[in-house]
Design a protein around this motif. Structure first.
Motif, mmCIF file in Angstrom:
data_model
loop_
_atom_site.group_PDB
_atom_site.id
_atom_site.type_symbol
_atom_site.label_atom_id
_atom_site.label_comp_id
_atom_site.label_asym_id
_atom_site.label_seq_id
_atom_site.Cartn_x
_atom_site.Cartn_y
_atom_site.Cartn_z
ATOM 1 N N GLU A 121 -7.715 11.140 -2.522
ATOM 2 C CA GLU A 121 -8.401 11.809 -1.421
ATOM 3 C C GLU A 121 -7.944 13.410 -1.635
ATOM 4 O O GLU A 121 -6.566 13.716 -2.126
ATOM 5 C CB GLU A 121 -7.609 11.486 -0.203
ATOM 6 C CG GLU A 121 -7.911 12.131 1.175
ATOM 7 C CD GLU A 121 -7.078 11.765 2.458
ATOM 8 O OE1 GLU A 121 -6.296 10.992 1.875
ATOM 9 O OE2 GLU A 121 -7.351 12.310 3.466
ATOM 10 N N LYS B 200 0.804 -1.135 -0.119
ATOM 11 C CA LYS B 200 0.071 0.091 -0.055
ATOM 12 C C LYS B 200 0.859 1.296 -0.041
ATOM 13 O O LYS B 200 1.735 1.271 0.819
ATOM 14 C CB LYS B 200 -0.918 0.100 1.309
ATOM 15 C CG LYS B 200 -1.949 -0.853 1.256
ATOM 16 C CD LYS B 200 -2.838 -0.769 2.605
ATOM 17 C CE LYS B 200 -3.802 -1.764 2.655
ATOM 18 N NZ LYS B 200 -4.959 -1.614 3.815
ATOM 19 N N LYS B 201 0.418 2.168 -0.960
ATOM 20 C CA LYS B 201 1.524 3.404 -1.038
ATOM 21 C C LYS B 201 0.623 4.473 -1.144
ATOM 22 O O LYS B 201 -0.554 4.312 -1.728
ATOM 23 C CB LYS B 201 2.314 3.146 -2.020
ATOM 24 C CG LYS B 201 3.478 2.064 -1.741
ATOM 25 C CD LYS B 201 4.522 2.795 -0.578
ATOM 26 C CE LYS B 201 5.614 1.634 -0.474
ATOM 27 N NZ LYS B 201 6.480 2.114 0.740
ATOM 28 N N SER B 202 1.013 5.791 -1.325
ATOM 29 C CA SER B 202 0.120 6.859 -1.567
ATOM 30 C C SER B 202 1.078 7.786 -2.276
ATOM 31 O O SER B 202 2.231 8.167 -2.150
ATOM 32 C CB SER B 202 -0.167 7.724 -0.444
ATOM 33 O OG SER B 202 -0.997 6.873 0.288
ATOM 34 N N SER C 95 -7.503 5.024 -4.841
ATOM 35 C CA SER C 95 -8.547 5.894 -4.107
ATOM 36 C C SER C 95 -8.006 7.267 -3.814
ATOM 37 O O SER C 95 -6.790 7.236 -3.366
ATOM 38 C CB SER C 95 -8.508 5.173 -2.560
ATOM 39 O OG SER C 95 -9.469 5.857 -1.792
ATOM 40 N N LYS D 180 1.741 11.776 -3.708
ATOM 41 C CA LYS D 180 1.284 13.176 -3.225
ATOM 42 C C LYS D 180 1.292 14.241 -4.274
ATOM 43 O O LYS D 180 2.096 14.115 -4.837
ATOM 44 C CB LYS D 180 1.901 13.632 -1.922
ATOM 45 C CG LYS D 180 1.654 14.807 -1.384
ATOM 46 C CD LYS D 180 2.460 15.257 -0.178
ATOM 47 C CE LYS D 180 2.082 16.588 0.431
ATOM 48 N NZ LYS D 180 3.007 16.895 1.481
ATOM 49 N N HIS E 149 -4.222 7.091 -3.137
ATOM 50 C CA HIS E 149 -3.958 5.774 -2.686
ATOM 51 C C HIS E 149 -3.858 4.653 -3.276
ATOM 52 O O HIS E 149 -4.753 4.558 -4.044
ATOM 53 C CB HIS E 149 -4.701 5.822 -1.306
ATOM 54 C CG HIS E 149 -4.850 6.842 -0.469
ATOM 55 N ND1 HIS E 149 -3.442 7.552 0.225
ATOM 56 C CD2 HIS E 149 -5.729 7.898 -0.164
ATOM 57 C CE1 HIS E 149 -3.920 8.675 0.849
ATOM 58 N NE2 HIS E 149 -5.221 8.787 0.879
ATOM 59 N N PHE F 50 -4.204 13.361 -3.074
ATOM 60 C CA PHE F 50 -3.498 12.031 -2.788
ATOM 61 C C PHE F 50 -4.067 10.982 -3.637
ATOM 62 O O PHE F 50 -5.364 11.116 -3.939
ATOM 63 C CB PHE F 50 -3.430 11.852 -1.398
ATOM 64 C CG PHE F 50 -2.938 12.490 -0.482
ATOM 65 C CD1 PHE F 50 -3.553 13.632 0.247
ATOM 66 C CD2 PHE F 50 -1.645 12.444 0.079
ATOM 67 C CE1 PHE F 50 -2.984 14.685 1.082
ATOM 68 C CE2 PHE F 50 -0.821 13.132 0.928
ATOM 69 C CZ PHE F 50 -1.542 14.361 1.417
ATOM 70 N N HIS G 297 -3.497 0.240 -3.709
ATOM 71 C CA HIS G 297 -3.263 -0.640 -3.098
ATOM 72 C C HIS G 297 -3.694 -2.102 -3.862
ATOM 73 O O HIS G 297 -4.543 -1.852 -4.429
ATOM 74 C CB HIS G 297 -4.206 -0.960 -1.528
ATOM 75 C CG HIS G 297 -5.726 -0.807 -1.884
ATOM 76 N ND1 HIS G 297 -6.481 -1.854 -1.782
ATOM 77 C CD2 HIS G 297 -6.356 0.207 -2.295
ATOM 78 C CE1 HIS G 297 -7.746 -1.575 -2.264
ATOM 79 N NE2 HIS G 297 -7.841 -0.164 -2.196
#
Lengths: 116, 109
Positions: free
Chosen positions: A67, A18-20, A65, A22, A77, A75, A79
């Motif tokens: 945000e 799981k990473k995000s 996902s 930015k 996200h 962001f 996964h």
């Protein structure tokens, strides 16, 4: 320097990670976008946020996902991605969603994502 | 589905030559933008055209929007190695931008 920054610039992840990603814009814009750029394909619009509300989701799989906590930050996200999700992910921003959407968009440098 | 077709897909020329790249569609767009993207970077806006028949010049680059607002061209005079990059056109429609696949230009010294 376009006023839109993205981090990280490069990311390698396994399918179970799981990473995000930015994105930050310093232009005072109130609309932000995520695009996917793959080889031999046009830029694909993924998500649009206008005044911090998601206004468009172009049939993007749920393993992505977005945000948008405020008008300057966005962001993405990630996964359980697949190898075919490897691409350059670009963030963009524009002025005034009533005019900016479809108008001038300013892009960040992108995050080059590789999914192993 | 609105599509923007760009041609040629690839172009390799010598420094000093002239070139034209095209962006065509069967759809009408409210505006059309040209971007240049260098390797490892995001697209950078070059110009926006909004009026049918409009011509805009940016130093050695000349942009034209078709009378019917369905197509556009970019002409570069006396190309230089610094012009190397991916040239993308994008049409404004219903609040979003529709991108073409781009023309990859290489200018050799």
């Amino acid at each position: 320097e376009t006023g839109v920054t993205q981090t990280p610039r490069h990311l390698v992840m396994g399918m179970t990670n799981k990473k995000s990603l930015k994105c930050e814009q310093h232009l005072g814009h109130n609309a932000m976008y995520w695009y996917k750029q793959s080889a031999k394909k046009p830029l694909e619009l993924m998500f649009v946020y206008s005044l911090e509300e998601r206004v468009e989701n172009n049939s993007v799989p749920s393993r992505f996902s977005p945000e948008c906590p405020n008008s300057s930050h966005l962001f993405l996200h990630l996964h359980t991605l697949q190898p075919e999700d490897s691409a350059l992910y670009l963030c963009a921003s524009s002025q005034d969603p009533r005019v900016g959407r479809g108008g001038t968009q300013y892009f960040g440098p992108g995050t080059r994502l590789t999914v192993l | 589905t609105q599509l923007l077709e760009q041609s040629p897909q690839f172009l390799s020329i010598q420094e000093g030559e002239n070139l034209t790249v095209y962006c065509n569609s069967s759809s009408v767009f409210s505006s059309l933008q040209w971007y240049r993207q260098e390797p490892g970077e995001g697209p950078v806006l070059l110009v926006t055209v909004v009026t049918g028949g409009e011509v805009k010049k940016l130093k050695r680059l000349t942009f034209q929007f078709g009378d019917a607002r369905k197509d556009s061209s970019l002409h570069i005079t006396a190309a230089q190695p610094g012009d190397t990059g991916l040239y993308l056109c994008a049409g404004g429609s219903q609040g979003n931008l529709i991108f073409g696949k781009g023309t990859k230009l290489s200018v050799k010294p």
